[in-house]
Design a protein around this motif. Structure first.
Motif, PDB file in Angstrom:
ATOM      1  N   ILE A   1     -10.139  14.321   2.879  1.00 52.47           N
ATOM      2  CA  ILE A   1      -9.105  13.558   3.588  1.00 52.47           C
ATOM      3  C   ILE A   1      -8.843  12.207   2.934  1.00 52.47           C
ATOM      4  N   SER A   2      -7.656  11.698   3.217  1.00 53.62           N
ATOM      5  CA  SER A   2      -7.289  10.335   2.806  1.00 53.62           C
ATOM      6  C   SER A   2      -6.334   9.788   3.861  1.00 53.62           C
ATOM      7  N   TYR A   3      -6.142   8.487   3.856  1.00 59.24           N
ATOM      8  CA  TYR A   3      -5.215   7.870   4.799  1.00 59.24           C
ATOM      9  C   TYR A   3      -3.774   8.266   4.474  1.00 59.24           C
ATOM     10  N   TYR A   4      -2.960   8.383   5.498  1.00 56.60           N
ATOM     11  CA  TYR A   4      -1.510   8.488   5.337  1.00 56.60           C
ATOM     12  C   TYR A   4      -0.998   7.097   5.671  1.00 56.60           C
ATOM     13  N   TYR A   5      -0.324   6.454   4.725  1.00 57.04           N
ATOM     14  CA  TYR A   5       0.042   5.052   4.892  1.00 57.04           C
ATOM     15  C   TYR A   5       1.414   4.860   5.533  1.00 57.04           C
ATOM     16  N   ASP A   6       1.547   3.735   6.224  1.00 55.63           N
ATOM     17  CA  ASP A   6       2.812   3.320   6.835  1.00 55.63           C
ATOM     18  C   ASP A   6       3.604   2.573   5.769  1.00 55.63           C
ATOM     19  N   HIS A   7       4.569   3.262   5.174  1.00 53.90           N
ATOM     20  CA  HIS A   7       5.324   2.677   4.070  1.00 53.90           C
ATOM     21  C   HIS A   7       6.434   1.735   4.525  1.00 53.90           C
ATOM     22  N   PHE A   8       6.515   1.496   5.835  1.00 53.43           N
ATOM     23  CA  PHE A   8       7.563   0.630   6.373  1.00 53.43           C
ATOM     24  C   PHE A   8       7.039  -0.735   6.795  1.00 53.43           C
ATOM     25  N   SER A   9       5.745  -0.979   6.605  1.00 53.24           N
ATOM     26  CA  SER A   9       5.197  -2.292   6.956  1.00 53.24           C
ATOM     27  C   SER A   9       4.126  -2.708   5.948  1.00 53.24           C
ATOM     28  N   ILE A  10       3.814  -3.984   5.978  1.00 60.54           N
ATOM     29  CA  ILE A  10       2.807  -4.566   5.083  1.00 60.54           C
ATOM     30  C   ILE A  10       1.727  -5.201   5.951  1.00 60.54           C
ATOM     31  N   GLY A  11       0.465  -4.876   5.670  1.00 62.55           N
ATOM     32  CA  GLY A  11      -0.654  -5.437   6.419  1.00 62.55           C
ATOM     33  C   GLY A  11      -0.977  -6.850   5.973  1.00 62.55           C
ATOM     34  N   SER A  12      -1.942  -7.468   6.644  1.00 57.34           N
ATOM     35  CA  SER A  12      -2.335  -8.842   6.329  1.00 57.34           C
ATOM     36  C   SER A  12      -2.921  -8.964   4.918  1.00 57.34           C
ATOM     37  N   ASN A  13      -3.390  -7.823   4.354  1.00 54.18           N
ATOM     38  CA  ASN A  13      -3.945  -7.848   3.006  1.00 54.18           C
ATOM     39  C   ASN A  13      -2.878  -7.643   1.926  1.00 54.18           C
ATOM     40  N   GLY A  14      -1.602  -7.526   2.346  1.00 60.44           N
ATOM     41  CA  GLY A  14      -0.512  -7.360   1.392  1.00 60.44           C
ATOM     42  C   GLY A  14      -0.221  -5.923   1.000  1.00 60.44           C
ATOM     43  N   TYR A  15      -0.956  -4.976   1.585  1.00 55.83           N
ATOM     44  CA  TYR A  15      -0.769  -3.559   1.291  1.00 55.83           C
ATOM     45  C   TYR A  15      -0.209  -2.830   2.513  1.00 55.83           C
ATOM     46  N   ASN A  16       0.299  -1.626   2.283  1.00 57.00           N
ATOM     47  CA  ASN A  16       0.723  -0.791   3.404  1.00 57.00           C
ATOM     48  C   ASN A  16      -0.509  -0.381   4.197  1.00 57.00           C
ATOM     49  N   PRO A  17      -0.493  -0.578   5.525  1.00 54.50           N
ATOM     50  CA  PRO A  17      -1.641  -0.163   6.340  1.00 54.50           C
ATOM     51  C   PRO A  17      -1.594   1.346   6.613  1.00 54.50           C
ATOM     52  N   PRO A  18      -2.710   1.932   7.016  1.00 51.38           N
ATOM     53  CA  PRO A  18      -2.687   3.328   7.429  1.00 51.38           C
ATOM     54  C   PRO A  18      -1.740   3.500   8.623  1.00 51.38           C
ATOM     55  N   LEU A  19      -1.099   4.647   8.697  1.00 50.23           N
ATOM     56  CA  LEU A  19      -0.187   4.924   9.808  1.00 50.23           C
ATOM     57  C   LEU A  19      -0.994   5.215  11.063  1.00 50.23           C
ATOM     58  N   VAL A  20      -0.673   4.509  12.133  1.00 49.26           N
ATOM     59  CA  VAL A  20      -1.336   4.664  13.426  1.00 49.26           C
ATOM     60  C   VAL A  20      -0.271   5.047  14.447  1.00 49.26           C
ATOM     61  N   VAL A  21      -0.581   6.056  15.271  1.00 47.17           N
ATOM     62  CA  VAL A  21       0.356   6.524  16.289  1.00 47.17           C
ATOM     63  C   VAL A  21      -0.072   5.958  17.640  1.00 47.17           C
ATOM     64  N   PRO A  22       0.837   5.293  18.383  1.00 44.73           N
ATOM     65  CA  PRO A  22       0.485   4.775  19.713  1.00 44.73           C
ATOM     66  C   PRO A  22       0.030   5.901  20.653  1.00 44.73           C
ATOM     67  N   ASP A  23      -0.863   5.571  21.572  1.00 45.79           N
ATOM     68  CA  ASP A  23      -1.418   6.568  22.488  1.00 45.79           C
ATOM     69  C   ASP A  23      -0.343   7.314  23.274  1.00 45.79           C
ATOM     70  N   ALA A  24       0.665   6.602  23.777  1.00 42.74           N
ATOM     71  CA  ALA A  24       1.706   7.253  24.594  1.00 42.74           C
ATOM     72  C   ALA A  24       2.473   8.290  23.776  1.00 42.74           C
TER      73      ALA A  24
END
Length: 197
Positions: A88-111
């Motif tokens: 496995i590997s992370y699937y990244y959120d290519h529409f945002s930039i994290g605090s480290n300057g990279y795309n963060p992993p994609l996270v789906v809200p609970d709802a």
């Protein structure tokens, strides 16, 4: 350029989208379960000809992807293990930039994840991924299905594939449409209810 994992950006349990190596999504999911991580493999029911007869079978809705509910720190430490990193590997959120300057992993809200799981576990073979250009929203209202096999599913009511359906938006990944839902089986969710989630 290699994009590093979040290294603890998310302190609470989240639903992470993960890529599984080709044809090994079930194996990857089973391995994560051994570490007490809740996983979801997005399968949907379709009608298919098998040996000359129409049969209902389950196929991957999003081939190669699994969803895992855990903390980022737990997932980060597991990803350091070679036997897990090979699966496995992370699937990244290519529409945002994290605090480290990279795309963060994609996270789906609970709802959204709850509605996604309810939709895919319903006894229907007409659930599908739809393209945004093929979805015609009737209004901006968020609705909840009140009866039937999709009871509890929340999303936006739209016309897709020629029928009224409820669309679940997995932001940054896809739109998933329920089967046909009659207007009488829907209730509008008030803004106050949306804030509470």
């Amino acid at each position: 350029m290699k994009i590093p994992p979040p290294h603890g950006d998310f302190e609470n349990e989240c639903w992470f989208v993960l890529r599984a190596s080709y044809g090994r999504a079930i194996k990857a999911s089973d391995l994560l379960k051994e570490y007490n991580i809740t996983t979801f493999n997005p399968l949907h029911k379709v009608m298919k000809m098998v040996k000359g007869k129409r049969r209902r079978v389950q196929l991957p809705l999003l081939p190669g992807l699994i969803f895992a509910q855990t903390k980022a720190t737990t997932l980060d430490s597991l990803m350091k293990e070679p036997h897990i990193r090979s699966l496995i590997s992370y699937y990244y959120d290519h529409f945002s930039i994290g605090s480290n300057g990279y795309n963060p992993p994609l996270v789906v809200p609970d709802a959204a994840m709850d509605s996604f799981i309810k939709t895919l576990t319903a006894d229907s073979y007409d659930v599908r991924v739809v393209k945004p250009e093929n979805v015609h929203y009737k209004s901006g209202d968020i609705v909840r299905v009140t009866v039937g096999e999709f009871k509890g599913v929340e999303g936006r009511v739209a016309r897709a594939a020629g029928q009224q359906r409820v669309i679940i938006n997995i932001e940054g990944l896809c739109l998933v449409a329920t089967a046909y839902i009659p207007t009488g089986c829907l209730e509008v969710i008030t803004p106050a209810e949306q804030v509470d989630k």
